[in-house]
Design a protein around this motif. Structure first.
Motif, PDB file in Angstrom:
ATOM      1  N   GLY A  91      15.190 -20.224  17.013  1.00  0.00           N
ATOM      2  CA  GLY A  91      16.547 -20.753  17.011  1.00  0.00           C
ATOM      3  C   GLY A  91      16.733 -21.663  15.825  1.00  0.00           C
ATOM      4  O   GLY A  91      15.770 -22.150  15.238  1.00  0.00           O
ATOM      5  N   GLY A  92      17.955 -21.862  15.477  1.00  0.00           N
ATOM      6  CA  GLY A  92      18.212 -22.726  14.330  1.00  0.00           C
ATOM      7  C   GLY A  92      19.640 -23.216  14.322  1.00  0.00           C
ATOM      8  O   GLY A  92      20.473 -22.808  15.122  1.00  0.00           O
TER       9      GLY A  92
ATOM     10  N   ALA B 106      14.614 -17.816   7.736  1.00  0.00           N
ATOM     11  CA  ALA B 106      14.608 -17.442   9.152  1.00  0.00           C
ATOM     12  C   ALA B 106      14.406 -15.936   9.296  1.00  0.00           C
ATOM     13  O   ALA B 106      13.632 -15.485  10.146  1.00  0.00           O
ATOM     14  N   ARG B 107      15.084 -15.149   8.493  1.00  0.00           N
ATOM     15  CA  ARG B 107      14.922 -13.687   8.532  1.00  0.00           C
ATOM     16  C   ARG B 107      13.491 -13.289   8.203  1.00  0.00           C
ATOM     17  O   ARG B 107      12.935 -12.385   8.807  1.00  0.00           O
TER      18      ARG B 107
ATOM     19  N   MET C  22      11.269 -14.079  11.373  1.00  0.00           N
ATOM     20  CA  MET C  22      11.483 -13.262  12.566  1.00  0.00           C
ATOM     21  C   MET C  22      11.341 -11.778  12.227  1.00  0.00           C
ATOM     22  O   MET C  22      12.308 -11.037  12.196  1.00  0.00           O
ATOM     23  N   THR C  23      10.124 -11.335  11.976  1.00  0.00           N
ATOM     24  CA  THR C  23       9.863  -9.934  11.673  1.00  0.00           C
ATOM     25  C   THR C  23       9.008  -9.324  12.772  1.00  0.00           C
ATOM     26  O   THR C  23       8.436 -10.028  13.603  1.00  0.00           O
ATOM     27  N   VAL C  24       8.915  -8.009  12.744  1.00  0.00           N
ATOM     28  CA  VAL C  24       8.110  -7.311  13.742  1.00  0.00           C
ATOM     29  C   VAL C  24       6.629  -7.702  13.624  1.00  0.00           C
ATOM     30  O   VAL C  24       5.890  -7.654  14.596  1.00  0.00           O
ATOM     31  N   LYS C  25       6.203  -8.143  12.456  1.00  0.00           N
ATOM     32  CA  LYS C  25       4.805  -8.580  12.279  1.00  0.00           C
ATOM     33  C   LYS C  25       4.483  -9.796  13.138  1.00  0.00           C
ATOM     34  O   LYS C  25       3.338 -10.049  13.463  1.00  0.00           O
ATOM     35  N   ARG C  26       5.504 -10.578  13.502  1.00  0.00           N
ATOM     36  CA  ARG C  26       5.298 -11.727  14.387  1.00  0.00           C
ATOM     37  C   ARG C  26       5.096 -11.269  15.831  1.00  0.00           C
ATOM     38  O   ARG C  26       4.490 -11.976  16.618  1.00  0.00           O
TER      39      ARG C  26
END
Length: 117
Positions: A41-42, A11-12, A15-19
């Protein structure tokens, strides 16, 4: 490492700034940096087994992303260009149209009842 830890690590990584901000694209001296809205979400669960119950674990994770626009850089000038979500515009237009038709229909029915009584 437990399965829950592995899920959180994935998950980490997701969810990065590249997304949110894509790779800059340069053409004719103008730089475009695409941007997106990213939501995620998870959930997970883990349990220890007993004498008659087996051990268990489980989890899931989901991500939703949609473009929102782009930054345009020309020399020292930076501007924001929003993305047009045509599907959303069409759906909102249809909903407004249906509501307008329902309101007009109820107004005509109310007038007809007043005239007849």
């Amino acid at each position: 490492m437990t399965k829950i830890d592995e899920l959180m690590d994935k998950a980490r990584d997701t969810m990065t700034v590249k997304r949110v901000y894509g790779e800059p694209y340069v053409k004719d001296g103008v730089t475009f940096i695409p941007a997106a809205s990213v939501k995620g979400g998870g959930g997970a669960g883990e349990g220890e087994g007993g004498e008659k119950a087996p051990a268990g674990s489980g989890g899931g994770f989901g991500v939703s992303a949609r473009p929102v626009g782009a930054y345009v850089i020309r020399g020292d000038d930076v501007s924001w260009v929003p993305a047009a979500d045509t599907t959303r515009v069409i759906i909102v237009g249809e909903v407004v149209g249906v509501i307008a038709l329902l309101v007009v229909r109820s107004v005509f029915r109310a007038r007809r009842k007043r005239v007849m009584s």
